[in-house]
Design a protein around this motif. Structure first.
Motif, PDB file in Angstrom:
ATOM      1  N   ALA A 423       0.810  -1.214   0.000  1.00  0.00           N
ATOM      2  CA  ALA A 423       0.000   0.000   0.000  1.00  0.00           C
ATOM      3  C   ALA A 423       0.842   1.263   0.000  1.00  0.00           C
ATOM      4  O   ALA A 423       0.479   2.263  -0.633  1.00  0.00           O
ATOM      5  CB  ALA A 423      -0.927  -0.011   1.223  1.00  0.00           C
ATOM      6  N   GLU A 424       1.994   1.242   0.684  1.00  0.00           N
ATOM      7  CA  GLU A 424       2.792   2.463   0.822  1.00  0.00           C
ATOM      8  C   GLU A 424       3.245   2.983  -0.530  1.00  0.00           C
ATOM      9  O   GLU A 424       3.177   4.188  -0.813  1.00  0.00           O
ATOM     10  CB  GLU A 424       3.993   2.214   1.729  1.00  0.00           C
ATOM     11  CG  GLU A 424       4.794   3.473   2.018  1.00  0.00           C
ATOM     12  CD  GLU A 424       5.864   3.242   3.079  1.00  0.00           C
ATOM     13  OE1 GLU A 424       6.731   4.121   3.225  1.00  0.00           O
ATOM     14  OE2 GLU A 424       5.826   2.184   3.744  1.00  0.00           O
ATOM     15  N   GLU A 425       3.686   2.100  -1.385  1.00  0.00           N
ATOM     16  CA  GLU A 425       4.142   2.512  -2.715  1.00  0.00           C
ATOM     17  C   GLU A 425       3.007   3.124  -3.527  1.00  0.00           C
ATOM     18  O   GLU A 425       3.177   4.149  -4.197  1.00  0.00           O
ATOM     19  CB  GLU A 425       4.714   1.299  -3.450  1.00  0.00           C
ATOM     20  CG  GLU A 425       5.160   1.600  -4.869  1.00  0.00           C
ATOM     21  CD  GLU A 425       5.579   0.347  -5.608  1.00  0.00           C
ATOM     22  OE1 GLU A 425       5.878   0.457  -6.810  1.00  0.00           O
ATOM     23  OE2 GLU A 425       5.594  -0.744  -4.986  1.00  0.00           O
ATOM     24  N   VAL A 426       1.821   2.508  -3.450  1.00  0.00           N
ATOM     25  CA  VAL A 426       0.670   2.999  -4.208  1.00  0.00           C
ATOM     26  C   VAL A 426       0.249   4.372  -3.701  1.00  0.00           C
ATOM     27  O   VAL A 426      -0.002   5.296  -4.493  1.00  0.00           O
ATOM     28  CB  VAL A 426      -0.510   2.001  -4.103  1.00  0.00           C
ATOM     29  CG1 VAL A 426      -1.772   2.587  -4.747  1.00  0.00           C
ATOM     30  CG2 VAL A 426      -0.138   0.681  -4.755  1.00  0.00           C
ATOM     31  N   GLU A 431      -0.049  10.384  -3.897  1.00  0.00           N
ATOM     32  CA  GLU A 431       0.235  11.657  -3.228  1.00  0.00           C
ATOM     33  C   GLU A 431       0.935  12.620  -4.182  1.00  0.00           C
ATOM     34  O   GLU A 431       0.731  13.843  -4.119  1.00  0.00           O
ATOM     35  CB  GLU A 431       1.118  11.386  -1.998  1.00  0.00           C
ATOM     36  CG  GLU A 431       1.138  12.542  -1.006  1.00  0.00           C
ATOM     37  CD  GLU A 431       2.311  13.471  -1.262  1.00  0.00           C
ATOM     38  OE1 GLU A 431       2.236  14.642  -0.872  1.00  0.00           O
ATOM     39  OE2 GLU A 431       3.293  12.995  -1.869  1.00  0.00           O
ATOM     40  N   LYS A 432       1.709  12.052  -5.114  1.00  0.00           N
ATOM     41  CA  LYS A 432       2.430  12.889  -6.070  1.00  0.00           C
ATOM     42  C   LYS A 432       1.524  13.347  -7.211  1.00  0.00           C
ATOM     43  O   LYS A 432       1.669  14.456  -7.709  1.00  0.00           O
ATOM     44  CB  LYS A 432       3.628  12.121  -6.629  1.00  0.00           C
ATOM     45  CG  LYS A 432       4.695  11.826  -5.582  1.00  0.00           C
ATOM     46  CD  LYS A 432       5.821  11.001  -6.180  1.00  0.00           C
ATOM     47  CE  LYS A 432       6.880  10.670  -5.122  1.00  0.00           C
ATOM     48  NZ  LYS A 432       7.957   9.815  -5.690  1.00  0.00           N
ATOM     49  N   ARG A 444      -1.202  11.790   2.450  1.00  0.00           N
ATOM     50  CA  ARG A 444      -0.192  12.131   3.444  1.00  0.00           C
ATOM     51  C   ARG A 444      -0.532  11.558   4.813  1.00  0.00           C
ATOM     52  O   ARG A 444       0.336  11.057   5.531  1.00  0.00           O
ATOM     53  CB  ARG A 444      -0.037  13.663   3.515  1.00  0.00           C
ATOM     54  CG  ARG A 444       0.700  14.266   2.328  1.00  0.00           C
ATOM     55  CD  ARG A 444       1.079  15.705   2.576  1.00  0.00           C
ATOM     56  NE  ARG A 444      -0.083  16.584   2.517  1.00  0.00           N
ATOM     57  CZ  ARG A 444      -0.500  17.210   1.422  1.00  0.00           C
ATOM     58  NH1 ARG A 444       0.140  17.027   0.276  1.00  0.00           N
ATOM     59  NH2 ARG A 444      -1.541  18.007   1.455  1.00  0.00           N
ATOM     60  N   ARG A 445      -1.785  11.588   5.156  1.00  0.00           N
ATOM     61  CA  ARG A 445      -2.194  11.068   6.467  1.00  0.00           C
ATOM     62  C   ARG A 445      -2.049   9.547   6.531  1.00  0.00           C
ATOM     63  O   ARG A 445      -1.647   8.987   7.553  1.00  0.00           O
ATOM     64  CB  ARG A 445      -3.633  11.478   6.769  1.00  0.00           C
ATOM     65  CG  ARG A 445      -3.812  12.970   6.966  1.00  0.00           C
ATOM     66  CD  ARG A 445      -5.231  13.310   7.371  1.00  0.00           C
ATOM     67  NE  ARG A 445      -5.397  14.750   7.563  1.00  0.00           N
ATOM     68  CZ  ARG A 445      -6.534  15.310   7.978  1.00  0.00           C
ATOM     69  NH1 ARG A 445      -7.584  14.538   8.240  1.00  0.00           N
ATOM     70  NH2 ARG A 445      -6.609  16.606   8.129  1.00  0.00           N
ATOM     71  N   ILE A 446      -2.377   8.877   5.429  1.00  0.00           N
ATOM     72  CA  ILE A 446      -2.222   7.415   5.402  1.00  0.00           C
ATOM     73  C   ILE A 446      -0.741   7.052   5.514  1.00  0.00           C
ATOM     74  O   ILE A 446      -0.359   6.118   6.240  1.00  0.00           O
ATOM     75  CB  ILE A 446      -2.834   6.834   4.110  1.00  0.00           C
ATOM     76  CG1 ILE A 446      -4.358   7.036   4.104  1.00  0.00           C
ATOM     77  CG2 ILE A 446      -2.510   5.344   3.978  1.00  0.00           C
ATOM     78  CD1 ILE A 446      -5.025   6.675   2.790  1.00  0.00           C
ATOM     79  N   LEU A 447       0.087   7.789   4.793  1.00  0.00           N
ATOM     80  CA  LEU A 447       1.528   7.523   4.856  1.00  0.00           C
ATOM     81  C   LEU A 447       2.077   7.770   6.250  1.00  0.00           C
ATOM     82  O   LEU A 447       2.974   7.040   6.711  1.00  0.00           O
ATOM     83  CB  LEU A 447       2.261   8.400   3.832  1.00  0.00           C
ATOM     84  CG  LEU A 447       2.028   8.040   2.358  1.00  0.00           C
ATOM     85  CD1 LEU A 447       2.654   9.082   1.445  1.00  0.00           C
ATOM     86  CD2 LEU A 447       2.593   6.653   2.050  1.00  0.00           C
ATOM     87  N   GLU A 448       1.584   8.781   6.946  1.00  0.00           N
ATOM     88  CA  GLU A 448       2.016   9.021   8.322  1.00  0.00           C
ATOM     89  C   GLU A 448       1.710   7.822   9.204  1.00  0.00           C
ATOM     90  O   GLU A 448       2.522   7.420  10.046  1.00  0.00           O
ATOM     91  CB  GLU A 448       1.313  10.273   8.870  1.00  0.00           C
ATOM     92  CG  GLU A 448       1.835  11.574   8.299  1.00  0.00           C
ATOM     93  CD  GLU A 448       1.050  12.768   8.818  1.00  0.00           C
ATOM     94  OE1 GLU A 448       0.151  12.563   9.662  1.00  0.00           O
ATOM     95  OE2 GLU A 448       1.325  13.905   8.372  1.00  0.00           O
ATOM     96  N   VAL A 449       0.532   7.239   9.007  1.00  0.00           N
ATOM     97  CA  VAL A 449       0.152   6.066   9.803  1.00  0.00           C
ATOM     98  C   VAL A 449       1.049   4.881   9.460  1.00  0.00           C
ATOM     99  O   VAL A 449       1.524   4.151  10.344  1.00  0.00           O
ATOM    100  CB  VAL A 449      -1.330   5.703   9.551  1.00  0.00           C
ATOM    101  CG1 VAL A 449      -1.675   4.374  10.221  1.00  0.00           C
ATOM    102  CG2 VAL A 449      -2.240   6.807  10.072  1.00  0.00           C
TER     103      VAL A 449
END
Length: 483
Positions: A423-426, A431-432, A444-449
């Motif tokens: 999921a992080e890569e997707v 986000e970009k 950004r919030r999902i990536l923070e988690v």
């Protein structure tokens, strides 16, 4: 007209004879011959005293004037003429005319009616070739293509039709009007019931004044009995009137408290296609009021709404999805949906591309509760959402991101599932190239988690966390089946 003039003399005996001769002909009702106190324009363009119109409707009498039969399907107050008559009376030092009582108007109309032709024609209760589109059709009769909808719900396809000529300026209805509609809807004659419903449907279609004043306990009680009629067109028109009434915020709680929701639910389950359209639309409209959400769930609307997501009708699917979305803003309804096994059904619809956008909204609200997140994590929602987000042109990208963000509150369980499916890569890619700032903020919030306490997570046994050992697998299966 002779008897009419004689009545005019009685009502205005103080007026001098020359003044009576000066009275403009357009001030007189063509039916009663009296000076009009409450003139109305009907659909055919004629102007009558209101009580005479109601008497004609009650007696099913359509007088022929100027070569055309009067059409009483629409009644529009003629305020300009009423004001002119009052001003004329004041100018000539006369008291303005008083409205003609209904029973007096009924006597006048009976005198104008021709004697009934023998033998009386019995109302045909079964469909026949060449019958009107508005004729009542028993549910057991052979199905046929329904006529186009005259009214649809506001969220899916409701619009104030420019072809509708109804304009109601009165903010209330008289007891006589309410009694008239109620009596006709409770009549033993199907055609009278249908006539009253069609008239109400037109009157309440576009103007909020008429929707507010016709939402009375007596009218709602009559509609309640007709919604469960075995005649499909009575079902359709009764449900359509209810949709119209429910559009006004002040009516929503009143309608639910009238006890009309259970018949609507039955109609959604087993009515004809068009009736189901209106039943779903009415439940959706009623669910917009926060005071109704819990009650509608308790009354059993969730299972048929869930089933209606696979209806053959686009309108039924649309309004059922939006009704579920609003009902699931209440925690008790979320719990009920989980117990119904809704998560797997909804995820299956998303995977197949069936109503993915609307269904994603429902899943978003389910993910707002701990119970919903647990059921969705167990049901494979993370993998499903990440796979959808890999598609650059996924139309419900923002809704999918919102649902994934809500699932991110699932703690280590979410992080483990997200790591497993990449999921992080997707999310980094989204986000970009995010289509909006809202979407990028969700990313950004999902990536923070996902990156939170990353060092400590390196030592985590993800296989054990994900339930791949025998004990956790057994627990997961048992917990899932019990829900």
């Amino acid at each position: 007209m002779g008897s009419g003039k004689q009545r005019w003399k009685i009502s205005f005996h103080k007026s001098p004879s020359p003044l009576k001769q000066q009275l403009p002909a357009e001030f007189l009702c063509p039916l009663s011959g009296n000076l009009m106190a409450d003139p109305v324009i009907v659909a055919s363009g004629h102007t009558f005293e209101r009580s005479c119109v109601h008497a004609c409707v009650s007696l099913s009498f359509h007088p022929t004037l100027t070569g055309a039969a009067a059409d009483f399907s629409a009644i529009i107050p003629n305020l300009a003429l009423k004001s002119t008559i009052v001003n004329w009376c004041l100018l000539h030092r006369l008291d303005p005319p008083k409205p003609l009582a209904f029973h007096s108007a009924e006597k006048i109309i009976r005198q104008l009616m021709p004697p009934p032709p023998p033998p009386p024609v019995e109302f045909n209760r079964t469909p026949s070739v060449g019958s009107s589109e508005e004729s009542a059709t028993p549910r057991s009769a052979p199905s046929r293509t329904p006529p186009p909808l005259l009214l649809t719900t506001r969220p899916s396809c409701y619009s104030s039709s420019s072809s509708c000529d109804i304009e109601i300026t009165s903010s209330s209805i008289s007891l006589e009007e309410e009694e008239l509609y109620s009596r006709k809807m409770k009549s033993s004659e199907i055609h009278e019931q249908e006539e009253a419903l069609i008239s109400l449907r037109k009157l309440t279609r576009t103007r909020e004044e008429s929707r507010a004043c016709f939402c009375t306990p007596r009218i709602l009680s009559s509609l309640k009995s007709l919604i469960i009629s075995r005649y499909s067109n009575l079902q359709v028109n009764a449900a359509a009137v209810l949709v119209n009434l429910s559009l006004e915020k002040q009516n929503k709680v009143k309608i639910v408290r009238s006890g009309i929701v259970p018949p609507l639910i039955d109609l959604l389950r087993g009515g004809c296609i068009e009736a189901q359209d209106h039943a779903a639309g009415a439940i959706f409209s009623l669910s917009l009021d926060d005071q109704n959400k819990t009650a509608i769930g308790v009354l059993g609307a969730l299972p048929p709404l869930l089933h209606a997501l696979r209806s053959d009708s686009e309108r039924t699917r649309h309004d059922s999805a939006l009704a579920l979305y609003h009902l699931l803003l209440v925690q008790s309804n979320r719990v009920k949906m989980i117990k119904l096994g809704a998560v797997q059904l909804l995820l299956g619809m998303v995977k197949s591309g069936h109503m993915s956008g609307r269904v994603m909204l429902v899943l978003c609200n389910l993910a707002a509760s701990a119970e919903g997140r647990a059921a969705m994590l167990d049901g494979g929602a993370v993998e499903c959402f990440v796979r959808l987000l890999r598609c650059w042109e996924f139309e419900s990208e923002e809704s999918c991101l919102a649902a994934l963000y809500r699932l991110s509150y699932g703690g280590l369980r979410f992080k483990g599932l997200a790591k497993e499916c990449g999921a992080e890569e997707v999310v980094e890619g989204l986000e970009k190239r995010g289509k909006s700032e809202v979407a990028r903020e969700k990313c950004r919030r999902i990536l923070e988690v996902l990156r939170e306490k990353h060092e400590e997570d390196e030592d985590m046994n993800w296989e054990e966390l994900l339930g791949f050992n025998d004990d956790l697998t057994k627990y997961t299966v048992t917990g899932s089946s019990s829900s």
